[in-house]
Design an enzyme around this catalytic site. Sequence first.
Site, PDB file in Angstrom:
ATOM      1  N   HIS A 125       6.229   4.045   5.194  1.00  0.00           N
ATOM      2  CA  HIS A 125       6.410   3.717   3.777  1.00  0.00           C
ATOM      3  C   HIS A 125       5.081   3.449   3.063  1.00  0.00           C
ATOM      4  CE1 HIS A 125       6.512  -0.620   5.142  1.00  0.00           C
ATOM      5  NE2 HIS A 125       5.934  -0.802   3.966  1.00  0.00           N
ATOM      6  N   ASP A 155       9.791   4.068  10.740  1.00  0.00           N
ATOM      7  CA  ASP A 155       8.820   3.630   9.743  1.00  0.00           C
ATOM      8  C   ASP A 155       7.396   3.651  10.296  1.00  0.00           C
ATOM      9  OD1 ASP A 155       7.970   2.851   7.233  1.00  0.00           O
ATOM     10  OD2 ASP A 155       8.129   0.720   7.664  1.00  0.00           O
ATOM     11  N   GLY A 252       0.988  -5.511   1.607  1.00  0.00           N
ATOM     12  CA  GLY A 252      -0.394  -5.163   1.925  1.00  0.00           C
ATOM     13  C   GLY A 252      -0.650  -5.279   3.403  1.00  0.00           C
ATOM     14  N   ASN A 253       0.128  -6.144   4.097  1.00  0.00           N
ATOM     15  CA  ASN A 253       0.053  -6.235   5.555  1.00  0.00           C
ATOM     16  C   ASN A 253       0.747  -5.060   6.237  1.00  0.00           C
ATOM     17  OD1 ASN A 253       0.015  -9.668   5.291  1.00  0.00           O
ATOM     18  ND2 ASN A 253      -1.273  -8.695   6.837  1.00  0.00           N
ATOM     19  N   SER A 254       1.580  -4.338   5.501  1.00  0.00           N
ATOM     20  CA  SER A 254       2.334  -3.235   6.088  1.00  0.00           C
ATOM     21  C   SER A 254       1.401  -2.249   6.784  1.00  0.00           C
ATOM     22  CB  SER A 254       3.132  -2.498   5.023  1.00  0.00           C
ATOM     23  OG  SER A 254       4.252  -3.231   4.645  1.00  0.00           O
ATOM     24  N   GLY A 310      24.503  10.277  22.624  1.00  0.00           N
ATOM     25  CA  GLY A 310      25.656  11.001  22.093  1.00  0.00           C
ATOM     26  C   GLY A 310      26.908  10.166  22.046  1.00  0.00           C
TER      27      GLY A 310
END
Length: 509
Positions: A125, A155, A252-254, A310
Amino acid sequence: MKKVGLIVLAAFIGGAAAIGAYKLLERRDDGMSIEEKQKVLFASNPVKISSAGSVDFVQAAAAVSPAVVHIRTTFNSSSSDRSGSPFDMMEDLFGGGGRRSRAPRAASGSGVILTPDGYIVTNNHVVENAEKVEVVLSDRRKVVAKVIGTDPNTDLALLKVDENNLPVVKMGNSDNVQVGEWVLAVGFPLDLQTTVTAGIVSAKSRNIGILARNQQPTQQQFEEYQRTGKRPVLTNTSIESYIQTDAAINPGNSGGALVNANGELIGINAAIASQTGTNEGYGFAIPVNLAKKVLEDFRKYGAVKRGYIGVTFVALDADFAKELKVSDNNGLYVKEVVPNGGAAAAGIKEGDIIKKVEGIEIYDSPDLQEKIGRLSPGDKVQLSVLRDGQLKNISVTLKGDDSLGAAVKPALAGKPTGNTISKLGASLSPASAELKSKFGLKSGVVVTGIEPGKAFDSLDIPKGLVITTVNGKPVNSVKDVEAALPISKNGMTTISGVGQNGNNYTFSF
């Protein structure tokens, strides 16, 4: 004198071995994985820092900070599905503000350097739909990064910059992380320079539902929607098994580092739990052991090669066990076996309860999904399943999504019942007399289903909520709800109700 000479000789040999190993690393670049490069690098250059039990984080912070970078992204104006920052997926989930109509011109996040030749991990992201990705190194140099691969299901994203001799964070083992262990979060929160915060691991294997809400239709589903106008049913292929920490994490830490007190990378910071969009106590990081597989697939193939069992399943608890008429309260109850999938070929049946994976007890979907997420199509996994009171060990060969057509995904216990109000994106049914009596209510309709991406989903209104009033009017049926919706003040709709835990809730939108 002889002893001094031996020490000097040992130091010389150690230095020569380190230099030789690094030169070997440079020459073998194309044939070595990211993890192999790390092993060579840190075997030759052991980092001597404080033990995991130390409360002195100075050495760990000093070792990690130079290898955590600031990532700046720019977008073109056509990226209409973006919002005010790359952290809106966190903000939307935890109340930091709504979607905006215009795309940002710029945003920022963090990243972690994994190899001296410039492989950098960050969040999907942070770089999703970016026109340009720029990395600011610890020496303040700015370099343009190439996006090697992205995966919305975990992510994660892998970047590459054309630089050498870069500082590196050593990858640790997230399986060894324990609740209560000290950790550091390193990144660039709120556009500040390198920032280190400390806390403990407060939980493991957390599923907060953040990635499922951002699930997008496939190209085939989109084309089908264009032809028929029928909204596609999205399969939840996301994998969430976060490390939860109370180390301060902010927008901002992402993409930044979560490290243990040894300075070893144990997670990639990804989300926060907040009512304001900034830190209020809990942050969530992607375990590095899951990231290793995803990042290596990026490096080799440019995309993730994911294997699936599955089956669809539901995590058991006392309520589901009672509803499903099973005596076991722990494990994953198999709701459906996908035809031609690995589970079907191995003999797993509907009604089986998956109790262990590779001999390790599982209690909830993240316990299974993270472990399967580390594997590839063709890999075998040992499952222990409970059937007719007997525990059976079954070997399942995983299949890819191209041949399977469906993912390992959690299932709800039962299909939504009642009538759907499309503007709310919810199915509602009148509350039973027994349920009203339980909570002492005079009115109520139960939320029996929620449609992804619509109002109730965006507000995190839970399935099972008993709605008692809409805009101050008591409601006992879907018609009551529809009649009360237009009675709003200043364009705001207010819904009040009681959760399954007996707590009162109010939602306004």
